[in-house]
Design a protein around this motif. Structure first.
Motif, PDB file in Angstrom:
ATOM      1  N   ASP A  87      -3.251 -10.192 -97.719  1.00  0.00           N
ATOM      2  CA  ASP A  87      -2.113 -10.451 -96.705  1.00  0.00           C
ATOM      3  C   ASP A  87      -2.108 -11.790 -96.354  1.00  0.00           C
ATOM      4  O   ASP A  87      -3.074 -12.377 -95.651  1.00  0.00           O
ATOM      5  N   VAL A  88      -1.189 -12.594 -96.804  1.00  0.00           N
ATOM      6  CA  VAL A  88      -0.880 -13.926 -96.490  1.00  0.00           C
ATOM      7  C   VAL A  88      -0.745 -14.121 -94.900  1.00  0.00           C
ATOM      8  O   VAL A  88       0.061 -13.472 -94.374  1.00  0.00           O
ATOM      9  N   GLU A  89      -1.390 -15.106 -94.256  1.00  0.00           N
ATOM     10  CA  GLU A  89      -1.372 -15.452 -92.922  1.00  0.00           C
ATOM     11  C   GLU A  89      -0.896 -16.781 -92.550  1.00  0.00           C
ATOM     12  O   GLU A  89      -1.331 -17.829 -93.219  1.00  0.00           O
ATOM     13  N   LEU A  90       0.128 -16.812 -91.391  1.00  0.00           N
ATOM     14  CA  LEU A  90       0.460 -18.201 -91.006  1.00  0.00           C
ATOM     15  C   LEU A  90       0.109 -18.223 -89.708  1.00  0.00           C
ATOM     16  O   LEU A  90       0.088 -17.515 -88.964  1.00  0.00           O
ATOM     17  N   ALA A  91      -0.429 -19.454 -89.111  1.00  0.00           N
ATOM     18  CA  ALA A  91      -0.687 -19.528 -87.566  1.00  0.00           C
ATOM     19  C   ALA A  91      -0.259 -20.882 -87.148  1.00  0.00           C
ATOM     20  O   ALA A  91      -0.386 -21.993 -87.769  1.00  0.00           O
ATOM     21  N   LEU A  92      -0.147 -20.943 -85.904  1.00  0.00           N
ATOM     22  CA  LEU A  92       0.162 -21.874 -85.344  1.00  0.00           C
ATOM     23  C   LEU A  92      -0.626 -22.387 -83.804  1.00  0.00           C
ATOM     24  O   LEU A  92      -0.771 -21.295 -83.322  1.00  0.00           O
ATOM     25  N   ARG A  93      -1.146 -23.434 -83.501  1.00  0.00           N
ATOM     26  CA  ARG A  93      -2.147 -23.573 -82.529  1.00  0.00           C
ATOM     27  C   ARG A  93      -1.766 -24.779 -81.767  1.00  0.00           C
ATOM     28  O   ARG A  93      -1.363 -25.756 -82.357  1.00  0.00           O
ATOM     29  N   ARG A  94      -1.989 -24.631 -80.467  1.00  0.00           N
ATOM     30  CA  ARG A  94      -1.436 -25.811 -79.526  1.00  0.00           C
ATOM     31  C   ARG A  94      -2.425 -26.075 -78.350  1.00  0.00           C
ATOM     32  O   ARG A  94      -2.812 -24.999 -77.575  1.00  0.00           O
ATOM     33  N   GLN A  95      -3.115 -27.227 -78.358  1.00  0.00           N
ATOM     34  CA  GLN A  95      -3.987 -27.608 -77.283  1.00  0.00           C
ATOM     35  C   GLN A  95      -3.131 -27.583 -75.893  1.00  0.00           C
ATOM     36  O   GLN A  95      -2.178 -28.406 -75.845  1.00  0.00           O
ATOM     37  N   LEU A  96      -3.557 -27.034 -74.889  1.00  0.00           N
ATOM     38  CA  LEU A  96      -2.900 -26.819 -73.725  1.00  0.00           C
ATOM     39  C   LEU A  96      -3.071 -28.137 -72.496  1.00  0.00           C
ATOM     40  O   LEU A  96      -2.083 -28.278 -71.856  1.00  0.00           O
ATOM     41  N   ASN A  97      -4.238 -28.407 -72.659  1.00  0.00           N
ATOM     42  CA  ASN A  97      -4.786 -29.350 -71.755  1.00  0.00           C
ATOM     43  C   ASN A  97      -5.770 -30.264 -72.171  1.00  0.00           C
ATOM     44  O   ASN A  97      -6.113 -30.520 -73.436  1.00  0.00           O
ATOM     45  N   LEU A 123      -0.964 -18.683 -82.346  1.00  0.00           N
ATOM     46  CA  LEU A 123      -0.141 -17.377 -82.668  1.00  0.00           C
ATOM     47  C   LEU A 123      -0.206 -17.276 -84.298  1.00  0.00           C
ATOM     48  O   LEU A 123       0.023 -18.153 -84.968  1.00  0.00           O
ATOM     49  N   ARG A 124      -0.629 -16.164 -84.447  1.00  0.00           N
ATOM     50  CA  ARG A 124      -0.836 -15.624 -86.066  1.00  0.00           C
ATOM     51  C   ARG A 124       0.242 -14.605 -86.254  1.00  0.00           C
ATOM     52  O   ARG A 124       0.366 -13.704 -85.828  1.00  0.00           O
ATOM     53  N   VAL A 125       0.909 -15.070 -87.808  1.00  0.00           N
ATOM     54  CA  VAL A 125       1.667 -13.896 -88.028  1.00  0.00           C
ATOM     55  C   VAL A 125       1.166 -13.579 -89.689  1.00  0.00           C
ATOM     56  O   VAL A 125       0.744 -14.242 -90.481  1.00  0.00           O
ATOM     57  N   LYS A 126       1.018 -12.209 -89.677  1.00  0.00           N
ATOM     58  CA  LYS A 126       0.307 -11.566 -90.732  1.00  0.00           C
ATOM     59  C   LYS A 126       1.555 -10.827 -91.495  1.00  0.00           C
ATOM     60  O   LYS A 126       2.289 -10.190 -91.136  1.00  0.00           O
ATOM     61  N   SER A 127       1.349 -11.253 -93.092  1.00  0.00           N
ATOM     62  CA  SER A 127       2.575 -10.500 -93.911  1.00  0.00           C
ATOM     63  C   SER A 127       1.930  -9.380 -94.212  1.00  0.00           C
ATOM     64  O   SER A 127       0.858  -8.710 -94.176  1.00  0.00           O
ATOM     65  N   ARG A 128       2.432  -8.749 -95.444  1.00  0.00           N
ATOM     66  CA  ARG A 128       2.110  -7.529 -96.132  1.00  0.00           C
ATOM     67  C   ARG A 128       2.225  -7.802 -97.825  1.00  0.00           C
ATOM     68  O   ARG A 128       2.680  -7.059 -98.414  1.00  0.00           O
ATOM     69  N   THR A 129       1.871  -8.825 -98.182  1.00  0.00           N
ATOM     70  CA  THR A 129       1.867  -9.280 -99.574  1.00  0.00           C
ATOM     71  C   THR A 129       0.805  -8.680-100.229  1.00  0.00           C
ATOM     72  O   THR A 129       0.801  -8.526-101.524  1.00  0.00           O
ATOM     73  N   GLY A 130      -0.366  -7.990 -99.582  1.00  0.00           N
ATOM     74  CA  GLY A 130      -1.335  -7.317-100.396  1.00  0.00           C
ATOM     75  C   GLY A 130      -0.806  -5.725-100.982  1.00  0.00           C
ATOM     76  O   GLY A 130       0.198  -5.440-100.505  1.00  0.00           O
ATOM     77  N   VAL A 173       1.790  -9.507 -85.652  1.00  0.00           N
ATOM     78  CA  VAL A 173       1.685 -10.795 -85.202  1.00  0.00           C
ATOM     79  C   VAL A 173       0.428 -10.749 -83.983  1.00  0.00           C
ATOM     80  O   VAL A 173       0.501  -9.668 -83.310  1.00  0.00           O
ATOM     81  N   GLN A 174      -0.199 -11.698 -83.835  1.00  0.00           N
ATOM     82  CA  GLN A 174      -1.223 -11.871 -82.932  1.00  0.00           C
ATOM     83  C   GLN A 174      -1.060 -13.124 -81.992  1.00  0.00           C
ATOM     84  O   GLN A 174      -1.640 -14.093 -82.647  1.00  0.00           O
ATOM     85  N   PRO A 175      -0.818 -13.329 -80.864  1.00  0.00           N
ATOM     86  CA  PRO A 175      -1.127 -14.141 -79.708  1.00  0.00           C
ATOM     87  C   PRO A 175      -2.373 -14.213 -79.301  1.00  0.00           C
ATOM     88  O   PRO A 175      -3.127 -12.980 -79.108  1.00  0.00           O
ATOM     89  N   SER A 176      -3.087 -15.277 -79.126  1.00  0.00           N
ATOM     90  CA  SER A 176      -4.351 -15.551 -78.584  1.00  0.00           C
ATOM     91  C   SER A 176      -4.600 -16.694 -77.611  1.00  0.00           C
ATOM     92  O   SER A 176      -3.800 -17.689 -77.783  1.00  0.00           O
TER      93      SER A 176
END
Length: 453
Positions: A250-260, A273-280, A317-320
């Protein structure tokens, strides 16, 4: 006669006194003349300097009128940077200023990030402190999400290999006891051994100084071996069932942001924020060994797949939120996350003879995760991390009802990681995990080689 001598001596002494007084007056007159000359020279120098200052002020006003004022951001970026050369000693010699390479990762150290340092040279003035680095400190990564973001305009290419091994034993007692420790009936023993290899290529790009984007493409190879003895048979022969599967995951895309902006004894916070597809390969696409049904009445077969899937079969989808807290000589870090799997409708499972079994709507349980750890710098190139990761998986639901036999699963893993930095652009990360619960893989080993560009 004597009177004449006395008068002559008195006349001579009076003449001497008059000459001395006259000489003293001439000397005082010369001193006053010199002082007056020096005062006139100082006045002339002051007048020249006053005229020069007036000229410089006029030129500055003309320059400001011709050129717009510099922005506050430009002034802030230039403040404390100094010129191309620094004053070195009173002899008037100059030396080039030394600045770190742009985008080079900071050496792994347990000192507080962004510590201000002053550069001093013998006989010269102390230079201004460099700007504080607002990026989190580097630690040996043992979890999926890294703590240090990619600098603006740079990218990281990270090939990795991960191996996981798990085994489980299940014993089913079918019968009744007549006295303690004696069983009348059958014993069903099933042992499952699973090996998983995952080769992945991850790319990260720094959008700006606080934001990065990531893409991960895995390739999965799995092999399962199941040793069992069928229920309701009196044979002592064990049945071995082996299967495997290999394909893209499963291909994954993620975006990260430093808050402070953190610092010494101040935490850093990084949102992701990570988004997982179902390409597998879908678990519902592989063929199972059932001829009619795998569950319920008229079930035939064990329900084991003839080929193993390489993906979960569901979008997720996975927020962290990740935090890092520098505290000399250690760095504490951890994160919390929530993985939401989107349900699928009209799901069917493939069985033997080209048939399919209707499953309806399937909704996998959400996963709540939390981890924490500590990082220590061994020297300028090596660092060590220890941590614990825990995930709680909710029950799977089918057509709005909990699947029979599905329970909330707890996964706990103890992790240890080591990082060695070859140079500013190359390093290697090795981490080992040991499962602490029965449902967690017994051991996991991963090797990453991040390359900065």
């Amino acid at each position: 006669m004597q009177l004449a001598h006395t008068l002559r001596a008195g006349s001579a002494g009076l003449s001497l006194l008059l000459c001395s007084a006259l000489a003293q007056g001439q000397q005082d007159e010369r001193s006053m003349t010199e002082l007056a000359a020096e005062l006139a020279a100082v006045k002339q120098q002051l007048a020249e300097q006053r005229a020069l200052l007036k000229t410089l002020k006029t030129e500055m006003e003309q320059l400001q009128a011709m050129r717009p004022a510099a922005s506050a951001a430009e002034l802030e970026s230039r403040r404390g940077a100094g010129g191309p050369y620094l004053q070195a000693g009173s002899a008037g010699q100059t030396a080039p200023a030394q600045t770190p390479a742009q985008g080079a990762p900071a050496p792994a150290t347990a000192a507080a990030p962004g510590a201000r340092r002053e550069v001093a040279q013998e006989g010269g003035a102390v230079g201004k402190a460099p700007e504080r680095d607002s990026r989190p400190p580097e630690v040996a990564p043992i979890f999926e999400a890294p703590g240090v973001l990619t600098p603006k305009g740079h990218y990281v290419l990270e090939p990795s290999v991960q191996f996981g091994y798990s085994s489980s034993n299940r014993v089913a007692l079918v019968g009744y006891t007549i006295i303690p420790a004696i069983l009348i009936g059958l014993v069903d023993v099933r042992e499952i051994k699973r090996n998983t290899f995952t080769a992945a290529l991850t790319g990260r790009y720094g959008i700006n100084s606080r934001t990065e984007i990531e893409m991960r493409v895995p390739y999965v190879y799995r092999s399962d071996s199941t040793v069992s003895r069928e229920i309701f048979t009196g044979t002592s022969v064990e049945r071995v069932f082996e299967t495997s599967g290999r394909a893209i995951g499963d291909v994954e895309l993620a975006l990260r942001r430093q808050l402070n902006d953190g610092g010494a004894d101040k935490p850093f916070y990084v949102a992701g924020l990570r988004v997982k597809s179902r390409t597998g390969r879908d678990p519902f696409e592989v063929v199972t060994d059932c001829s009619q049904r795998c569950v319920g009445q008229n079930a035939s077969g064990t329900g084991l797949p003839l080929t193993l899937p390489t993906g979960s079969g569901f979008y997720a989808v996975q927020p962290s939120l990740t935090w890092l807290f520098p505290s000399d000589p250690a760095i504490f870090f951890g994160s919390v996350s929530y993985l939401h799997n989107f349900k699928r409708k009209n799901v069917t499972r493939r069985i033997l003879n080209g048939e399919s079994e209707e499953l309806g709507t399937v909704a996998p349980g959400a996963v709540i995760g939390a981890n924490f750890g500590i990082g220590l710098a061994l020297n300028e190139k090596a660092s060590l991390s220890l941590g614990y990761d825990h995930q709680s998986v909710a029950r799977t639901r089918q057509n709005g009802q909990a699947v029979p036999g599905s329970v909330r699963t707890q996964l706990g893993t103890l992790l240890m990681g080591f990082t060695y930095r070859f140079n500013e652009k190359r390093s290697v990360n090795i981490s080992v995990g040991a499962g602490l619960t029965r449902d967690t893989p017994d051991v996991s080993l991963s090797i990453r080689v991040p390359m900065n560009f």
